[in-house]
Scaffold this motif. Structure first.
Motif, PDB file in Angstrom:
ATOM      1  N   HIS A   1     -13.476   6.618  -4.495  1.00  7.67           N
ATOM      2  CA  HIS A   1     -12.846   5.403  -5.008  1.00  7.67           C
ATOM      3  C   HIS A   1     -11.850   4.855  -3.977  1.00  7.67           C
ATOM      4  CE1 HIS A   1     -11.571   2.397  -7.789  1.00  7.67           C
ATOM      5  NE2 HIS A   1     -10.356   2.902  -7.954  1.00  7.67           N
ATOM      6  N   VAL A   2     -11.178   5.750  -3.258  1.00  6.40           N
ATOM      7  CA  VAL A   2     -10.322   5.302  -2.150  1.00  6.40           C
ATOM      8  C   VAL A   2     -11.152   4.536  -1.132  1.00  6.40           C
ATOM      9  CG1 VAL A   2      -8.854   6.043  -0.240  1.00  6.40           C
ATOM     10  CG2 VAL A   2      -8.699   7.205  -2.441  1.00  6.40           C
TER      11      VAL A   2
ATOM     12  N   ASN B   1      -2.848  -8.529  -2.136  1.00  6.35           N
ATOM     13  CA  ASN B   1      -1.892  -7.570  -2.693  1.00  6.35           C
ATOM     14  C   ASN B   1      -2.445  -6.852  -3.923  1.00  6.35           C
ATOM     15  OD1 ASN B   1       0.010  -7.899  -0.736  1.00  6.35           O
ATOM     16  ND2 ASN B   1       1.479  -9.016  -1.999  1.00  6.35           N
ATOM     17  N   TYR B   2      -3.318  -7.522  -4.667  1.00  6.79           N
ATOM     18  CA  TYR B   2      -3.990  -6.844  -5.778  1.00  6.79           C
ATOM     19  C   TYR B   2      -4.900  -5.747  -5.229  1.00  6.79           C
ATOM     20  CZ  TYR B   2      -7.194  -5.936  -9.642  1.00  6.79           C
ATOM     21  OH  TYR B   2      -7.955  -5.316 -10.605  1.00  6.79           O
ATOM     22  N   ASP B   3      -5.714  -6.118  -4.233  1.00  2.09           N
ATOM     23  CA  ASP B   3      -6.626  -5.130  -3.637  1.00  2.09           C
ATOM     24  C   ASP B   3      -5.847  -3.965  -3.026  1.00  2.09           C
ATOM     25  OD1 ASP B   3      -8.758  -6.722  -4.343  1.00  2.09           O
ATOM     26  OD2 ASP B   3      -8.949  -7.659  -2.368  1.00  2.09           O
ATOM     27  N   PHE B   4      -4.714  -4.287  -2.409  1.00  6.74           N
ATOM     28  CA  PHE B   4      -3.932  -3.223  -1.785  1.00  6.74           C
ATOM     29  C   PHE B   4      -3.311  -2.316  -2.846  1.00  6.74           C
ATOM     30  CE2 PHE B   4      -0.194  -1.339   0.201  1.00  6.74           C
ATOM     31  CZ  PHE B   4      -0.793  -0.774   1.324  1.00  6.74           C
ATOM     32  N   GLU B   5      -2.913  -2.895  -3.962  1.00  5.46           N
ATOM     33  CA  GLU B   5      -2.372  -2.071  -5.045  1.00  5.46           C
ATOM     34  C   GLU B   5      -3.434  -1.117  -5.569  1.00  5.46           C
ATOM     35  OE1 GLU B   5       0.011  -2.542  -9.317  1.00  5.46           O
ATOM     36  OE2 GLU B   5      -0.947  -4.281  -8.385  1.00  5.46           O
ATOM     37  N   GLN B   6      -4.669  -1.602  -5.671  1.00  3.29           N
ATOM     38  CA  GLN B   6      -5.760  -0.727  -6.108  1.00  3.29           C
ATOM     39  C   GLN B   6      -5.978   0.407  -5.106  1.00  3.29           C
ATOM     40  OE1 GLN B   6      -7.027  -1.314  -9.262  1.00  3.29           O
ATOM     41  NE2 GLN B   6      -5.371  -2.829  -9.089  1.00  3.29           N
ATOM     42  N   LEU B   7      -5.885   0.094  -3.827  1.00  6.17           N
ATOM     43  CA  LEU B   7      -6.017   1.120  -2.793  1.00  6.17           C
ATOM     44  C   LEU B   7      -4.904   2.154  -2.915  1.00  6.17           C
ATOM     45  CD1 LEU B   7      -7.159   2.338  -0.176  1.00  6.17           C
ATOM     46  CD2 LEU B   7      -5.838   0.622   1.100  1.00  6.17           C
ATOM     47  N   GLY B   8      -3.662   1.673  -3.067  1.00  3.75           N
ATOM     48  CA  GLY B   8      -2.541   2.600  -3.209  1.00  3.75           C
ATOM     49  C   GLY B   8      -2.679   3.486  -4.436  1.00  3.75           C
ATOM     50  N   ASN B   9      -3.132   2.904  -5.557  1.00  3.84           N
ATOM     51  CA  ASN B   9      -3.325   3.693  -6.775  1.00  3.84           C
ATOM     52  C   ASN B   9      -4.422   4.743  -6.592  1.00  3.84           C
ATOM     53  OD1 ASN B   9      -1.341   2.223  -8.092  1.00  3.84           O
ATOM     54  ND2 ASN B   9      -2.785   0.818  -9.064  1.00  3.84           N
ATOM     55  N   ALA B  10      -5.493   4.353  -5.905  1.00  7.62           N
ATOM     56  CA  ALA B  10      -6.596   5.294  -5.676  1.00  7.62           C
ATOM     57  C   ALA B  10      -6.145   6.469  -4.813  1.00  7.62           C
ATOM     58  CB  ALA B  10      -7.771   4.575  -5.019  1.00  7.62           C
ATOM     59  N   ILE B  11      -5.365   6.166  -3.772  1.00  9.87           N
ATOM     60  CA  ILE B  11      -4.836   7.242  -2.927  1.00  9.87           C
ATOM     61  C   ILE B  11      -3.911   8.137  -3.754  1.00  9.87           C
ATOM     62  CG2 ILE B  11      -3.367   7.776  -0.948  1.00  9.87           C
ATOM     63  CD1 ILE B  11      -4.397   5.236   0.389  1.00  9.87           C
ATOM     64  N   GLY B  12      -3.055   7.519  -4.569  1.00 11.38           N
ATOM     65  CA  GLY B  12      -2.136   8.291  -5.411  1.00 11.38           C
ATOM     66  C   GLY B  12      -2.868   9.190  -6.398  1.00 11.38           C
ATOM     67  N   ASP B  13      -3.971   8.699  -6.975  1.00  7.43           N
ATOM     68  CA  ASP B  13      -4.744   9.512  -7.918  1.00  7.43           C
ATOM     69  C   ASP B  13      -5.352  10.729  -7.218  1.00  7.43           C
ATOM     70  OD1 ASP B  13      -4.151   7.714  -9.929  1.00  7.43           O
ATOM     71  OD2 ASP B  13      -6.072   6.651  -9.800  1.00  7.43           O
ATOM     72  N   THR B  14      -5.827  10.537  -6.001  1.00  9.61           N
ATOM     73  CA  THR B  14      -6.428  11.654  -5.260  1.00  9.61           C
ATOM     74  C   THR B  14      -5.364  12.653  -4.839  1.00  9.61           C
ATOM     75  OG1 THR B  14      -7.978   9.988  -4.387  1.00  9.61           O
ATOM     76  CG2 THR B  14      -8.106  12.191  -3.459  1.00  9.61           C
ATOM     77  N   ILE B  15      -4.193  12.145  -4.451  1.00 11.09           N
ATOM     78  CA  ILE B  15      -3.074  13.047  -4.142  1.00 11.09           C
ATOM     79  C   ILE B  15      -2.711  13.860  -5.369  1.00 11.09           C
ATOM     80  CG2 ILE B  15      -0.609  13.114  -3.611  1.00 11.09           C
ATOM     81  CD1 ILE B  15      -1.033  10.767  -1.717  1.00 11.09           C
ATOM     82  N   ALA B  16      -2.697  13.224  -6.537  1.00  8.39           N
ATOM     83  CA  ALA B  16      -2.301  13.910  -7.772  1.00  8.39           C
ATOM     84  C   ALA B  16      -3.242  15.062  -8.095  1.00  8.39           C
ATOM     85  CB  ALA B  16      -2.265  12.919  -8.931  1.00  8.39           C
ATOM     86  N   ILE B  17      -4.544  14.882  -7.856  1.00  9.86           N
ATOM     87  CA  ILE B  17      -5.511  15.960  -8.114  1.00  9.86           C
ATOM     88  C   ILE B  17      -5.187  17.170  -7.241  1.00  9.86           C
ATOM     89  CG2 ILE B  17      -7.932  16.641  -7.833  1.00  9.86           C
ATOM     90  CD1 ILE B  17      -8.680  13.783  -8.681  1.00  9.86           C
ATOM     91  N   ASN B  18      -4.927  16.920  -5.966  1.00 13.89           N
ATOM     92  CA  ASN B  18      -4.639  18.017  -5.049  1.00 13.89           C
ATOM     93  C   ASN B  18      -3.260  18.621  -5.289  1.00 13.89           C
ATOM     94  OD1 ASN B  18      -6.884  18.269  -2.788  1.00 13.89           O
ATOM     95  ND2 ASN B  18      -6.688  16.096  -3.280  1.00 13.89           N
TER      96      ASN B  18
END
Length: 517
Positions: free
Chosen positions: A414-415, A454-471
């Motif tokens: 998703h990232v 900025n919407y697309d970038f927010e989605q990118l930041g959220n996707a990175i954050g979700d993957t960080i959260a899993i790890n």
């Protein structure tokens, strides 16, 4: 049946001292010891031969010697297990509770500084245009949030670098320069407000103040923050290698000492069985069983600790570090997009750094801004067709090479999806700018609606954050499981088992030795 009187007589005969050989002349007073005497090296050799002879090892001596060996090896096994397992807990604790959070905090500092500058660029970009009043307020709020976050990260980094001179210097540099940066940004905002400039066309004075601010950030603050991150990553790697080596060798040491302990106990039981005609000594049998169980548990705990250490560091932390760096670089990349629009004189330089940041996240060798999206789309399609194929590098490539936990692959892909979408929107912004449609480019760059940058970038930041959260969750669980395996209860049970083993050994041997008093 042998009577006790007969046994005492036999024992006294076994323990009777040897007599001198007949015909041996006594040594004159003051004469040097001869080779057969107990003095000098000859005497030492005779002592060793005597101790090594079967005649020397009477039943009491044999039982006492094997008992002492059993007690010593039991204590040695306890000490070895304590050192190995305490080291395992300390190592996982150092990574999970100290080094890894510090390294993540250092990466967050880079991210906070990058986003501060991105928000400062957006403030100049929207100017005094009334169409962007709401967006301007949101941008100011975000800037203040990132400034507070950077201050907090700096405080944490300063504590983490207490024992690292290089890290201390880097933190001091950021502390010293951050105030100057914030003053320049405030000046740029004031000048922009006074000029009342339209969107995408900041006043020359405001632009010059911002140039000084962003140059200070990019040339001094971000490199210093990156050095803090690198220093923390190195600390994590050093602790990991030391502790994994210690656990590997510790497992073998524990096995070796445990086998020696079991051998000593079995030898003691065999001696008692042969000398006293006993099939089994219940107390020593219980000690042997307890030691075997404790050894298996100790080896299992050591192996589990090593597995948890690998999970926490190699599987989880490495991904957290790569993704945290990717997020930090992404915010700097997003700032380059805004810098490109507000400063035509430096547009080419900002475009080049945008490409460099893009490649840092997902590297496509030899790709340029013109063909990057096409080549990335091809690489992504090949990866989705076969997950073993990862035809790009960078931080995202590192993460896809390190997929370990449930849901992690979907989150990482998703990232990739959101990164592709962001890149597509970025090219539209550049096309609008090249066509002279400045306000349309600014709207697309700063907009928060779907399809805007900025919407697309927010989605990118959220996707990175979700993957960080899993790890991060997996790392926390691995550390917690090690803490649970090696907590105070485990230590108390181990100490109790050792005390019982020592007591049972003495109880099992004492009745046999009393027969020789």
């Amino acid at each position: 049946m042998t009577t006790s009187t007969e046994r005492r007589t036999a024992t006294s005969q076994e323990q009777a001292p040897e007599v001198a050989s007949e015909g041996a002349d006594p040594a004159p007073p003051g004469a040097p010891a001869r080779s057969g005497d107990f003095g000098g090296f000859g005497g030492l050799g005779r002592r060793l031969r005597t101790v090594g002879s079967r005649a020397h090892w009477t039943t009491p001596r044999l039982v006492r010697g094997l008992t002492a060996l059993s007690l010593a090896t039991l204590l040695g096994l306890g000490a070895t297990a304590t050192v190995v397992l305490a080291g395992a807990r300390d190592g996982t604790d150092a990574i999970g509770h100290r080094a890894a959070p510090q390294a993540t905090r250092a990466a967050d500092l880079y991210f906070a500084l990058s986003d501060m500058d991105a928000q400062a660029a957006d403030l100049l970009l929207v100017g005094a245009d009334p169409d962007y009043t709401t967006l301007r307020k949101q941008t100011l709020d975000t800037y203040e949030q990132r400034r507070a976050q950077a201050d907090d990260d700096l405080q944490q980094a300063a504590r983490a670098a207490a024992d690292d001179p290089a890290g201390q210097r880097a933190v001091r540099l950021v502390l010293d320069r951050l105030g100057s940066y914030e003053a320049l940004v405030a000046r740029a905002q004031l000048l922009e407000d006074q000029a009342g400039a339209p969107a995408g066309q900041p006043s020359p004075a405001a632009l010059e103040a911002y140039r000084q601010a962003t140059d200070l950030l990019r040339q001094q603050l971000l490199p210093a923050a990156d050095r803090v991150t690198v220093a923390n990553d190195a600390s994590v790697e050093r602790v990991y290698q030391q502790q994994r080596d210690a656990l590997g060798s510790g497992w073998w040491w524990l096995l070796a000492v445990g086998l020696v302990t079991l051998s000593a106990l079995l030898g003691l039981q065999r001696a008692l069985a042969l000398r006293f005609r006993r099939v089994v000594n219940p107390a020593l049998a219980a000690v042997t069983l307890l030691t075997g169980v404790a050894l298996v548990i100790g080896l299992n705990l050591t192996g589990r600790a090593e597995d948890h250490l690998v999970t926490a560091k190699s599987n989880a932390y490495d991904s957290v570090a790569a993704l945290s760096r990717a997020r930090a670089v992404a915010f700097d990349m997003n700032a380059d997009e805004s810098r490109y629009l507000i400063d035509p004189a430096r547009a080419a330089a900002y475009e080049q750094t945008f490409v460099e940041q893009t490649q840092a996240i997902a590297r496509i060798e030899g790709a340029t801004l013109a063909d990057y999206n096409t080549r990335l789309a091809d690489a992504a399609a090949r990866h989705r067709a076969d997950h073993a194929v990862i035809p790009f590098g960078g931080y995202l490539g590192s993460e896809l090479h390190n997929i370990t936990f449930p849901g992690e692959r979907d989150a990482a892909e998703h990232v990739l999806d959101t990164f592709q979408q962001y890149q597509l929107t970025d090219r539209k912004i550049r096309e609008l700018r090249a066509a002279g449609k400045v306000k349309e480019a600014v709207t697309l760059d700063t907009g928060l609606s779907k399809g805007q940058s900025n919407y697309d970038f927010e989605q990118l930041g959220n996707a990175i954050g979700d993957t960080i959260a899993i790890n991060s969750g997996a790392m926390d669980r691995a550390v917690a499981e090690t803490d649970g395996d090696l907590d105070g209860t485990t230590a108390a049970l181990a100490a109790g088992a050792l005390a019982v083993a020592l007591a049972l050994t003495a109880i099992g041997v004492r009745p046999r030795l009393r027969e020789y008093r």
